[in-house]
Motif scaffolding. Structure first.
Motif, PDB file in Angstrom:
ATOM      1  N   PHE A   1       0.622  -1.212   0.183  1.00 17.82           N
ATOM      2  CA  PHE A   1       0.272  -0.044   0.182  1.00 17.82           C
ATOM      3  C   PHE A   1       0.885   1.220   0.264  1.00 17.82           C
ATOM      4  O   PHE A   1       2.193   0.880   0.862  1.00 17.82           O
ATOM      5  N   LYS A   2       0.268   2.303  -0.537  1.00 19.62           N
ATOM      6  CA  LYS A   2       1.115   3.397  -0.716  1.00 19.62           C
ATOM      7  C   LYS A   2       1.333   4.415   0.591  1.00 19.62           C
ATOM      8  O   LYS A   2       1.822   5.474   0.587  1.00 19.62           O
ATOM      9  N   THR A   3       0.829   3.840   1.328  1.00 23.28           N
ATOM     10  CA  THR A   3       0.880   4.709   2.949  1.00 23.28           C
ATOM     11  C   THR A   3       1.997   3.535   4.082  1.00 23.28           C
ATOM     12  O   THR A   3       1.719   2.126   3.998  1.00 23.28           O
ATOM     13  N   LYS A   4       2.279   3.988   5.105  1.00 22.69           N
ATOM     14  CA  LYS A   4       3.010   3.533   6.171  1.00 22.69           C
ATOM     15  C   LYS A   4       2.609   3.953   7.071  1.00 22.69           C
ATOM     16  O   LYS A   4       2.521   3.639   8.373  1.00 22.69           O
ATOM     17  N   ASN A   5       0.770   4.215   6.782  1.00 22.47           N
ATOM     18  CA  ASN A   5       0.435   4.697   8.465  1.00 22.47           C
ATOM     19  C   ASN A   5      -1.017   4.254   8.320  1.00 22.47           C
ATOM     20  O   ASN A   5      -1.982   4.462   6.931  1.00 22.47           O
ATOM     21  N   PHE A   6      -1.581   3.905   9.561  1.00 21.48           N
ATOM     22  CA  PHE A   6      -2.612   3.156   9.794  1.00 21.48           C
ATOM     23  C   PHE A   6      -3.592   4.197   9.177  1.00 21.48           C
ATOM     24  O   PHE A   6      -4.894   3.764   8.637  1.00 21.48           O
ATOM     25  N   ALA A   7      -4.240   5.036   9.786  1.00 18.55           N
ATOM     26  CA  ALA A   7      -5.203   6.510  10.102  1.00 18.55           C
ATOM     27  C   ALA A   7      -5.402   6.572   8.295  1.00 18.55           C
ATOM     28  O   ALA A   7      -6.137   6.240   7.806  1.00 18.55           O
ATOM     29  N   SER A   8      -3.893   6.287   7.548  1.00 21.22           N
ATOM     30  CA  SER A   8      -3.954   6.685   5.955  1.00 21.22           C
ATOM     31  C   SER A   8      -4.386   5.456   4.944  1.00 21.22           C
ATOM     32  O   SER A   8      -5.843   5.444   4.788  1.00 21.22           O
ATOM     33  N   PHE A   9      -4.548   4.206   5.945  1.00 16.92           N
ATOM     34  CA  PHE A   9      -4.865   2.884   5.180  1.00 16.92           C
ATOM     35  C   PHE A   9      -6.522   3.031   5.385  1.00 16.92           C
ATOM     36  O   PHE A   9      -7.275   2.535   4.794  1.00 16.92           O
ATOM     37  N   VAL A  10      -7.529   3.785   6.949  1.00 17.54           N
ATOM     38  CA  VAL A  10      -8.504   3.748   6.807  1.00 17.54           C
ATOM     39  C   VAL A  10      -8.917   4.676   6.285  1.00 17.54           C
ATOM     40  O   VAL A  10     -10.153   4.301   5.569  1.00 17.54           O
ATOM     41  N   ARG A  11      -8.551   5.935   6.446  1.00 17.32           N
ATOM     42  CA  ARG A  11      -8.991   7.093   4.697  1.00 17.32           C
ATOM     43  C   ARG A  11      -9.237   6.446   3.764  1.00 17.32           C
ATOM     44  O   ARG A  11     -10.047   6.421   3.071  1.00 17.32           O
TER      45      ARG A  11
END
Length: 151
Positions: free
Chosen positions: A62-72
């Motif tokens: 996934f393009k993010t390493k941040n869980f909050a961004s994954f949830v977004r």
């Protein structure tokens, strides 16, 4: 299955939830909700180790390493956070320990995201201004025509 395009976010989620090698994303017992073990997801799929371990060598999938961004990202595709299901509804990862999470277990659902229905993935669309307006008007958001990989 081979009919699911590997690129879009919902297809990646579906493949991971159905993979015995992925312990952080899995289905509830009925195959209607996506269960995500936050800490394990951060280590397994959002980890900083390039190409390191995890499901299908999936760190950086996934393009993010941040869980909050994954949830977004989940929210942008119409997934909604759901409360825990009935007792015993968490199936746990295939080959796992029966759903004993290493971290917070998050429940998400979408009417078009089901374990045994990969055909519904075509209906999971990223929400844009245009299709948000269509949804608000009670219209069904049309899908893109299937690509060669999805036919």
């Amino acid at each position: 299955p081979g009919s699911v395009s590997p690129g879009p976010f919902p297809a990646k989620l579906w493949r991971l939830a159905n993979s015995p090698r992925c312990g952080s994303i899995f289905w509830d017992a009925r195959g209607e909700r996506l269960l995500i073990d936050q800490r394990l997801l951060q280590r397994e799929l959002l980890g900083a180790r390039p190409g390191g371990g995890g499901a299908e060598g999936a760190a950086g999938l996934f393009k993010t390493k941040n869980f909050a961004s994954f949830v977004r990202q989940l929210n942008l595709y119409g997934f909604r956070k759901a409360g825990p299901g009935p007792a015993g509804s968490a199936a746990g990862p295939v080959g796992g320990d029966g759903g004993s999470p290493a971290g917070p277990l998050h429940h998400f659902q979408s009417p078009h995201f089901r374990r045994d229905r990969p055909d519904l993935l075509l209906r999971v669309q990223r929400l844009t201004r245009a299709n948000k307006a269509e949804l608000a008007a009670g219209l069904e958001v049309s899908s893109h025509p299937p690509t060669g990989c999805q036919q």
